[in-house]
Design a protein around this motif. Structure first.
Motif, mmCIF file in Angstrom:
data_model
loop_
_atom_site.group_PDB
_atom_site.id
_atom_site.type_symbol
_atom_site.label_atom_id
_atom_site.label_comp_id
_atom_site.label_asym_id
_atom_site.label_seq_id
_atom_site.Cartn_x
_atom_site.Cartn_y
_atom_site.Cartn_z
ATOM 1 N N LEU A 1 4.991 10.093 -6.861
ATOM 2 C CA LEU A 1 6.242 10.437 -7.548
ATOM 3 C C LEU A 1 6.112 10.397 -9.066
ATOM 4 N N THR A 2 5.405 9.392 -9.597
ATOM 5 C CA THR A 2 5.261 9.307 -11.060
ATOM 6 C C THR A 2 4.390 10.443 -11.586
ATOM 7 N N THR B 1 0.833 -1.208 0.000
ATOM 8 C CA THR B 1 0.000 0.000 0.000
ATOM 9 C C THR B 1 0.863 1.251 0.000
ATOM 10 N N GLU B 2 1.861 1.293 0.876
ATOM 11 C CA GLU B 2 2.763 2.450 0.946
ATOM 12 C C GLU B 2 3.552 2.606 -0.349
ATOM 13 N N ARG B 3 4.038 1.487 -0.898
ATOM 14 C CA ARG B 3 4.781 1.555 -2.172
ATOM 15 C C ARG B 3 3.896 2.127 -3.267
ATOM 16 N N PHE B 4 2.658 1.631 -3.378
ATOM 17 C CA PHE B 4 1.743 2.090 -4.422
ATOM 18 C C PHE B 4 1.488 3.588 -4.276
ATOM 19 N N PHE B 5 1.194 4.028 -3.053
ATOM 20 C CA PHE B 5 0.913 5.445 -2.791
ATOM 21 C C PHE B 5 2.116 6.314 -3.170
ATOM 22 N N GLU C 1 2.614 16.776 -0.742
ATOM 23 C CA GLU C 1 3.228 18.066 -1.017
ATOM 24 C C GLU C 1 4.564 18.220 -0.291
ATOM 25 N N GLU C 2 4.586 17.798 0.984
ATOM 26 C CA GLU C 2 5.825 17.902 1.750
ATOM 27 C C GLU C 2 6.904 16.999 1.155
ATOM 28 N N LEU C 3 6.519 15.786 0.778
ATOM 29 C CA LEU C 3 7.479 14.863 0.163
ATOM 30 C C LEU C 3 8.097 15.489 -1.086
ATOM 31 N N LEU C 4 7.247 16.011 -1.969
ATOM 32 C CA LEU C 4 7.742 16.601 -3.215
ATOM 33 C C LEU C 4 8.594 17.848 -2.959
ATOM 34 N N VAL D 1 10.536 5.901 -11.154
ATOM 35 C CA VAL D 1 10.538 5.258 -9.845
ATOM 36 C C VAL D 1 10.787 3.762 -9.970
ATOM 37 N N SER D 2 11.660 3.246 -9.110
ATOM 38 C CA SER D 2 11.885 1.813 -8.954
ATOM 39 C C SER D 2 11.528 1.471 -7.516
ATOM 40 N N THR D 3 11.240 0.200 -7.259
ATOM 41 C CA THR D 3 10.855 -0.197 -5.901
ATOM 42 C C THR D 3 11.639 -1.417 -5.436
#
Length: 121
Positions: free
Chosen positions: A23-24, A14-18, A111-114, A30-32
């Protein structure tokens, strides 16, 4: 050098998908990876511009993986931002001591992440 390619290391689908979705949509490649060991291996082969690292994962945790990456000649130039649910001040201090350049507490604010990524040197 602007960030173009980001490796997301998180054991939660779930976290990876979000995170990948955020990011995309912002235009990043993005790679995981699903755990610390896979994250280290992919960092060495893919050489991303940035790594977003979860902490609580089976096997090698995010602190251990961050320490390994930031002390390895092949990957020490790749900045790591720890993204975790561990929000205590001591957790943040420990994450930064492992070599992380920043520390974000989940749930991530897109927004904070970006903004943090855009502010990367």
């Amino acid at each position: 050098m602007p960030v173009k390619h980001i490796l997301v290391v998180d054991d939660s689908p779930t976290e990876r998908f979000f995170t990948v979705d955020v990011l995309t949509r912002a235009g990043y490649q993005v790679s995981t990876a699903e755990n610390g060991e896979e994250g280290i291996a992919k960092a060495k082969t893919l050489k991303p511009d940035l790594i977003l690292m979860d902490v609580v994962m089976p096997g090698l945790n995010g602190y251990q993986a961050t320490r390994t990456l930031t002390r390895d000649d092949d990957t020490k130039e790749i900045p790591v931002i720890v993204c975790t649910s561990k929000g205590q001040e001591t957790d943040k201090i420990w994450g930064m001591r492992q070599g992380a350049v920043d520390y974000l507490v989940k749930p991530l604010n897109p927004e904070e992440l970006l903004q943090r990524i855009a502010a990367m040197p």
